[in-house]
Design an enzyme around this catalytic site. Structure first.
Site, mmCIF file in Angstrom:
data_model
loop_
_atom_site.group_PDB
_atom_site.id
_atom_site.type_symbol
_atom_site.label_atom_id
_atom_site.label_comp_id
_atom_site.label_asym_id
_atom_site.label_seq_id
_atom_site.Cartn_x
_atom_site.Cartn_y
_atom_site.Cartn_z
ATOM 1 N N ARG A 184 -8.860 70.802 -75.678
ATOM 2 C CA ARG A 184 -9.899 69.851 -74.768
ATOM 3 C C ARG A 184 -9.819 67.942 -74.690
ATOM 4 O O ARG A 184 -9.384 68.301 -75.145
ATOM 5 C CB ARG A 184 -11.477 70.490 -74.964
ATOM 6 C CG ARG A 184 -12.594 70.102 -73.159
ATOM 7 C CD ARG A 184 -13.633 70.253 -73.206
ATOM 8 N NE ARG A 184 -14.545 70.257 -72.228
ATOM 9 C CZ ARG A 184 -15.480 70.014 -72.009
ATOM 10 N NH1 ARG A 184 -15.713 71.433 -72.716
ATOM 11 N NH2 ARG A 184 -15.651 70.096 -70.944
ATOM 12 N N ARG A 215 -12.404 66.849 -77.779
ATOM 13 C CA ARG A 215 -13.060 66.960 -78.068
ATOM 14 C C ARG A 215 -13.877 66.293 -79.021
ATOM 15 O O ARG A 215 -15.529 66.199 -78.631
ATOM 16 C CB ARG A 215 -13.158 68.660 -78.210
ATOM 17 C CG ARG A 215 -14.340 68.967 -78.402
ATOM 18 C CD ARG A 215 -14.781 70.356 -77.430
ATOM 19 N NE ARG A 215 -16.068 71.125 -77.629
ATOM 20 C CZ ARG A 215 -15.985 72.289 -78.232
ATOM 21 N NH1 ARG A 215 -15.749 72.408 -77.769
ATOM 22 N NH2 ARG A 215 -17.104 71.937 -78.881
ATOM 23 N N ARG A 250 -25.419 72.669 -73.412
ATOM 24 C CA ARG A 250 -24.528 74.207 -73.036
ATOM 25 C C ARG A 250 -25.362 74.972 -72.553
ATOM 26 O O ARG A 250 -26.291 75.540 -71.977
ATOM 27 C CB ARG A 250 -24.568 75.316 -74.726
ATOM 28 C CG ARG A 250 -24.082 75.854 -74.884
ATOM 29 C CD ARG A 250 -24.069 76.186 -76.353
ATOM 30 N NE ARG A 250 -22.951 75.849 -77.272
ATOM 31 C CZ ARG A 250 -21.765 75.643 -77.127
ATOM 32 N NH1 ARG A 250 -21.409 77.009 -76.650
ATOM 33 N NH2 ARG A 250 -20.842 75.381 -77.733
ATOM 34 N N GLU A 301 -12.501 80.556 -64.349
ATOM 35 C CA GLU A 301 -10.830 80.387 -64.579
ATOM 36 C C GLU A 301 -10.965 80.272 -65.838
ATOM 37 O O GLU A 301 -11.773 81.552 -66.524
ATOM 38 C CB GLU A 301 -11.411 79.100 -64.725
ATOM 39 C CG GLU A 301 -11.617 78.370 -63.188
ATOM 40 C CD GLU A 301 -12.097 76.171 -63.449
ATOM 41 O OE1 GLU A 301 -12.703 75.894 -64.513
ATOM 42 O OE2 GLU A 301 -12.409 75.919 -62.770
ATOM 43 N N PHE A 338 -9.629 71.284 -65.029
ATOM 44 C CA PHE A 338 -10.823 72.150 -64.275
ATOM 45 C C PHE A 338 -11.881 70.954 -64.057
ATOM 46 O O PHE A 338 -12.501 71.673 -63.875
ATOM 47 C CB PHE A 338 -11.371 73.004 -65.367
ATOM 48 C CG PHE A 338 -11.316 73.028 -67.115
ATOM 49 C CD1 PHE A 338 -12.678 72.489 -67.331
ATOM 50 C CD2 PHE A 338 -10.754 72.599 -68.018
ATOM 51 C CE1 PHE A 338 -12.592 71.850 -68.318
ATOM 52 C CE2 PHE A 338 -11.067 72.578 -69.367
ATOM 53 C CZ PHE A 338 -12.041 72.133 -69.495
ATOM 54 N N LYS A 349 -19.374 81.620 -70.732
ATOM 55 C CA LYS A 349 -17.455 82.233 -71.754
ATOM 56 C C LYS A 349 -17.434 83.315 -71.558
ATOM 57 O O LYS A 349 -18.748 84.688 -72.255
ATOM 58 C CB LYS A 349 -17.137 81.460 -72.602
ATOM 59 C CG LYS A 349 -18.096 81.541 -73.860
ATOM 60 C CD LYS A 349 -17.578 80.470 -74.383
ATOM 61 C CE LYS A 349 -18.644 81.215 -76.235
ATOM 62 N NZ LYS A 349 -18.467 79.942 -76.872
ATOM 63 N N GLU A 363 -7.445 71.180 -70.416
ATOM 64 C CA GLU A 363 -7.147 71.999 -71.902
ATOM 65 C C GLU A 363 -5.903 71.844 -71.091
ATOM 66 O O GLU A 363 -5.011 72.008 -70.835
ATOM 67 C CB GLU A 363 -7.577 73.799 -71.605
ATOM 68 C CG GLU A 363 -7.678 74.724 -73.199
ATOM 69 C CD GLU A 363 -8.877 74.135 -73.908
ATOM 70 O OE1 GLU A 363 -9.790 72.835 -73.483
ATOM 71 O OE2 GLU A 363 -8.998 74.640 -74.452
ATOM 72 N N LYS A 374 -10.088 81.112 -69.124
ATOM 73 C CA LYS A 374 -10.260 80.138 -70.872
ATOM 74 C C LYS A 374 -9.162 79.928 -71.739
ATOM 75 O O LYS A 374 -8.486 81.648 -72.212
ATOM 76 C CB LYS A 374 -11.532 80.898 -71.782
ATOM 77 C CG LYS A 374 -12.013 80.103 -72.860
ATOM 78 C CD LYS A 374 -12.954 80.759 -73.036
ATOM 79 C CE LYS A 374 -13.477 80.104 -74.065
ATOM 80 N NZ LYS A 374 -13.302 79.451 -75.160
HETATM 81 P P1 AMP Z 1 -16.067 77.417 -76.962
HETATM 82 O O1 AMP Z 1 -15.699 76.236 -77.838
HETATM 83 O O2 AMP Z 1 -16.185 78.814 -77.211
HETATM 84 O O3 AMP Z 1 -17.542 77.055 -76.547
HETATM 85 O O4 AMP Z 1 -15.831 77.346 -75.283
HETATM 86 C C1 AMP Z 1 -15.514 76.293 -74.783
HETATM 87 C C2 AMP Z 1 -13.690 75.474 -74.507
HETATM 88 O O5 AMP Z 1 -13.117 76.571 -73.779
HETATM 89 C C3 AMP Z 1 -14.362 74.185 -73.399
HETATM 90 O O6 AMP Z 1 -14.358 73.106 -74.647
HETATM 91 C C4 AMP Z 1 -12.688 74.087 -73.691
HETATM 92 O O7 AMP Z 1 -11.768 73.123 -74.285
HETATM 93 C C5 AMP Z 1 -12.387 75.400 -73.278
HETATM 94 N N1 AMP Z 1 -11.912 76.237 -72.158
HETATM 95 C C6 AMP Z 1 -10.832 76.549 -71.802
HETATM 96 N N2 AMP Z 1 -10.256 76.400 -70.674
HETATM 97 C C7 AMP Z 1 -11.472 76.417 -69.630
HETATM 98 C C8 AMP Z 1 -11.733 76.025 -68.694
HETATM 99 N N3 AMP Z 1 -11.033 76.671 -67.663
HETATM 100 N N4 AMP Z 1 -13.449 75.242 -67.711
HETATM 101 C C9 AMP Z 1 -13.929 74.857 -69.224
HETATM 102 N N5 AMP Z 1 -13.532 75.244 -70.304
HETATM 103 C C10 AMP Z 1 -11.956 75.430 -70.747
#
Ligand code: AMP
Length: 571
Positions: A257, A273, A417, A250, A342, A423, A303, A252
């Protein structure tokens, strides 16, 4: 239970600069707390009067609290202000003023924890004309009953400035030790806490029904669930190793969130969040959810992105202007949003946490009527790495951060996690290795041009195993003059005199000022190196860290973890 019993514990906690000692003090104390009081005591240990997501707002300004102190101590407000001027702290002012209490005709008795709670919740409920006076009177009534030491902490609780250094995981660990005799049982508490992030409910269930009671805790619509997080890898090949065969990807999205709950009675609640209730910030989104999701009761995740008139996505900073208490209607027009759904965690009486991702998205596609402001995440399902790379570059062309790769069979791992989500971001394909969400734990005074403000911030990662914050870099690059000038205003509310108990720092990294870990900054770095001066994962540091922006949507314990940094370093 008398509030003074908790006050003695506050006194001990205030003096300790060791996390283990803090857990010992708390677990010894929790063993002595009656079952009826344990939930309240757990909140108060964190300086709260309810779970964070209930957002109980007392709405008391410093001025009001000083007025109440004057009234409880039967002295003039002028005198109280003088004491405040010399002490520089409302808590110390309350303690001083109430050392000599005025005589009352009828003895007013001691302040109990229940009394305090009932009164503070009455204050929360008051609103409208005349409410400030009524709030002040209620505060006076508890201050009169409190001891002078109690008044000190009580004043800090009502102003939201009580900084004991304990976090929610400190309380969870201490509850595990107190009620099960072993810290290793914290795993069971953490599992329950992930689907019920309310320390009060966890504490009371454990005290009354033990670990068996915790197992029975279920998803409850209107109570947020801790959000699932994604892992990261360094090479494409690793993705395929971790999620072999057909997988989903998907976009990102670089937004905020949100977890949206709709109750059977039709009420919609939005949680951030950090699990704060942010419903009031997005009345537009509430309306879209109401109209475009065809189900009675659900929990979904999306998101939120800022969009322009044509529906094009705008940067995260633009969206942050929607984080406001006032002028909301004006900003709905100025900065319209789009939510990309999502996840589905609950639908019409059934929890979907343990259903596969494949099943969860099938249901999402069934219930969502897509439109400009509410739609589902862009997605491909493939077993071809080339197709995955193509989708990645399409997402970058669309100005997204990258992609999220998801296991089709994966369950929703609340608060974890896990490897069901990976990601892959654009920074990985450039020189910079990645961005890190770091918590600010200290600051160094600036020199030269930066004289009079902070010149650099001491930043830390979160060690989930030990519930500690470990230093990883000094951050000075990327902060504009304007931002530097605003730092004291943003950070000084969290200033503390001694190193916070959960912070681990080497002598060489002692800052000029310590902060309770609260504020998160997003930082871009070029490399992770070994360093004898930093405590992250026993000696790792970031090279060339550059400030990107503040992440007000995250809380201290949501910082990048020391374990993640260690993994990245080893890779
Ligand atoms: P990170 O904060 O870098 O660990 O990335 C995770 C965050 O990406 C999540 O908490 C979401 O806020 C965001 N996110 C954006 N797009 C998506 C998606 N398609 N699925 C899940 N999380 C997403």
């Amino acid at each position: 239970m008398d509030f003074d019993k908790l006050v003695d514990v506050y006194e001990e906690l205030e003096k300790t600069s060791s996390g283990n000692q803090m857990r010992e003090i708390l677990s010894d104390f929790f063993k002595t707390v009656p079952k009826d009081d344990i939930a309240l005591v757990s909140y108060l240990t964190l300086g709260q009067i309810s779970s964070e997501f209930e957002s109980a707002v007392l709405g008391l300004a410093e001025k009001t609290v000083l007025k109440a102190i004057a009234s409880a101590g039967a002295i003039s407000i002028k005198k109280v202000k003088e004491i405040m001027h010399s002490k520089g702290d409302v808590g110390l002012t309350a303690e001083k003023v109430l050392q000599k209490k005025p005589q009352t005709l009828i003895p007013i008795g001691k302040l109990t924890i229940h009394d305090l709670f009932d009164t503070l919740h009455k204050i929360v409920k008051l609103s409208g004309t005349g409410s400030q006076d009524k709030k002040t009177q209620l505060l006076v009534s508890v201050l009169q009953k409190a001891s002078s030491k109690g008044a000190k902490y009580l004043s800090r609780i009502v102003l939201g400035t009580l900084r004991m250094g304990a976090g929610d995981m400190t309380v969870i660990d201490s509850l595990a030790i107190a009620f099960t005799g072993e810290k290793k049982n914290k795993e069971h508490l953490e599992r329950a806490y992930n689907i019920c992030p309310d320390v009060g409910v966890i504490a009371e269930t454990l005290a009354r029904d033990g670990l068996k009671g915790l197992e029975k805790i279920q998803v409850h619509v209107s109570r947020p669930i801790k959000m699932m997080l994604a892992q990261r890898v360094k090479e494409w090949e690793e993705v395929v190793k971790k999620i072999p065969g057909t997988l989903a990807a998907e976009g990102k999205y670089d937004g905020e969130r949100v977890q949206a709950h709709k109750t059977k009675s039709g009420e919609i609640m939005l949680f951030s969040r950090r699990l704060e209730n942010i419903t009031d910030q997005f009345p537009d989104l509430v309306e879209y959810i109401q109209k475009q999701i065809n189900a009675k009761e659900f929990i979904i995740e999306a998101e939120i992105l800022a969009i322009d008139k044509e529906g094009k996505h705008l940067p995260f900073q633009t969206l942050m202007q929607r984080r406001r208490k006032y002028d909301i209607e004006e900003y709905i027009k100025k900065i319209p949003v789009q939510a990309k759904i999502f996840e589905l965690l609950y639908l019409d009486g059934k929890s979907y946490l343990n259903e596969s991702y494949k099943e969860r998205i099938k249901q999402i596609e069934k219930i969502v009527k897509k439109g400009k402001h509410l739609t589902t995440a862009d997605r491909i399902i493939t077993d071809d790495v080339e197709e995955l790379k193509k989708f990645f570059s399409e997402m970058l062309d669309d100005k997204q951060e990258g992609i999220m790769i998801k296991s089709l069979e994966g369950v929703y791992q609340a608060g974890t996690r896990g490897w069901n989500w990976i990601k892959w971001k654009k920074d990985y394909s450039q020189d910079m290795i990645d961005t890190f969400d770091l918590v600010v734990i200290g600051a160094f005074y600036g020199r030269g041009k930066r004289h009079g403000t902070y010149g650099a911030l001491l930043c830390a990662t979160y060690n989930t195993k030990n519930d500690t914050f470990e230093t990883i870099c000094k951050l000075g690059t990327g902060l504009t003059d304007e931002m530097l000038a605003s730092l004291p205003g943003k950070l000084d509310g969290d200033k503390v005199k001694i190193k916070p108990a959960r912070v681990i720092a080497k002598k060489e990294m002692e800052p000029d000022v310590w902060f309770t870990p609260t504020i998160i900054v997003e930082v871009l770095a070029a490399e992770i190196t070994k360093s004898p001066f930093h405590s992250c994962a026993s000696g790792l540091a970031l090279r060339f860290p550059r400030f990107l922006h503040f992440r007000d949507d995250k809380k201290a314990e949501q910082a990048t973890t020391s374990e993640e940094v260690k993994d990245m370093f080893e890779k």
